[in-house]
Design an enzyme around this catalytic site. Structure first.
Site, PDB file in Angstrom:
ATOM      1  N   CYS A 240       0.215  71.364 134.718  1.00 46.00           N
ATOM      2  CA  CYS A 240      -0.581  72.071 135.718  1.00 46.00           C
ATOM      3  C   CYS A 240      -1.926  72.518 135.182  1.00 46.00           C
ATOM      4  O   CYS A 240      -2.761  73.010 135.923  1.00 46.00           O
ATOM      5  CB  CYS A 240       0.188  73.288 136.222  1.00 46.00           C
ATOM      6  SG  CYS A 240       0.452  74.547 134.952  1.00 46.00           S
ATOM      7  N   GLY A 241      -2.140  72.392 133.874  1.00 50.72           N
ATOM      8  CA  GLY A 241      -3.415  72.810 133.309  1.00 50.72           C
ATOM      9  C   GLY A 241      -3.294  73.901 132.271  1.00 50.72           C
ATOM     10  O   GLY A 241      -4.157  74.048 131.412  1.00 50.72           O
TER      11      GLY A 241
END
Length: 288
Positions: A240-241
């Site tokens: 997701c980062g």
């Protein structure tokens, strides 16, 4: 094995001592890795989305210390209701402080979409990840003076997590990340959850293998490989980062926000020709 806590961040960035620490931690089970962390890692917190591995860590920590690390939960505003209920169940069961961080200047999904448009996760995925996960996490780390975090990542989850080490130094965040379950399988985590009656997300009983935002999580069929098969279906994406180098994401998100600010100024100028300027959208301050 113990290390000089005051020297630890400098030591691990040098490489050699990080290798030495990981050689030691690889011989330990998760409970002992967590005990080591409590004794050696500075300003320790646990970041969690209340997945099974994070829940196992919460339960283990409750058994090895009377003062577990506080939790950091990133409320993206798009969690399932079942996930938010689980957050409260964990708070009630373990009596833990939970620091909840949301996207900047937003309390609801409507607030977020009013600033960034609808379905940003479809139109600009990197900016979405930055705004709902990375920026709130960086804000939490700064406000709470976090130097080390416990994660729920495991090497057997595949993707970018293959080859995961017990302890990492994240240069982009300037912090240590501990992965106590780096070598555990899903079966081991699931067995621990059942044997210890740990609270879990009720969606796992409805065909979901891994739970994230409602718009990017789907039920997984029996034939689908990997416990994260239902996340970001049809995409090569596996993270997701939070555990990526976010420099590019930050620059792209700032560009997106700046473009939206200019668009709003143009609309205001067209509507009120006499208006020479418009107060900037306040979210830009969070991306400085």
């Amino acid at each position: 094995m113990s290390l000089n806590v005051a020297r630890l961040p400098a030591v691990v960035t040098s490489g050699d001592d990080l290798v030495e620490v990981n050689d030691y931690l690889r011989t330990q089970d998760p409970q002992d890795v967590l005990r080591w962390a409590l004794d050696n890692l500075p300003n320790l917190y646990q970041t969690t989305a209340f997945g099974l591995t994070g829940l196992a860590a919460i339960d283990m920590l409750s058994k090895v210390t009377d003062a577990p690390p506080p939790l950091i939960f990133l409320d993206t505003l798009y969690h399932f209701p079942e996930t938010l209920k689980l957050v409260q169940d964990v708070r009630d069961r373990y009596n833990l402080p939970i620091h909840v961080y949301k996207p900047f200047f937003c309390e609801t999904a409507d607030d977020f979409e009013g600033m960034h448009g609808s379905k940003l996760w479809e139109t600009d995925e990197d900016s979405y990840d930055y705004l709902v996960k990375v920026e709130p996490a960086q804000r939490a780390y700064a406000e709470l003076n976090v130097k080390s975090v416990i994660t729920g990542r495991r090497g057997t989850q595949g993707g970018a997590r293959n080859g995961l080490q017990p302890l990492e130094f994240d240069e982009s965040a300037n912090m240590l990340k501990l992965n106590p379950f780096f070598a555990w399988t899903f079966a081991q985590v699931h067995a621990y959850i059942q044997q210890n009656n740990v609270p879990r997300n009720s969606l796992l009983d409805q065909g979901y293998k891994s739970v994230g935002d409602w718009h990017s999580t789907a039920k997984s069929g029996d034939g689908e490989a990997g416990e994260r098969a239902g996340r970001w279906q049809g995409k090569a994406k596996t993270e997701c980062g939070l555990h990526k180098d976010f420099t590019h994401m930050k620059l792209k998100a700032k560009k997106t926000v700046r473009e939206e600010e200019l668009r709003l100024r143009d609309e205001a100028r067209d509507a009120e020709p006499a208006l020479e300027s418009l107060t900037p959208v306040p979210v830009i301050a969070s991306l400085a």
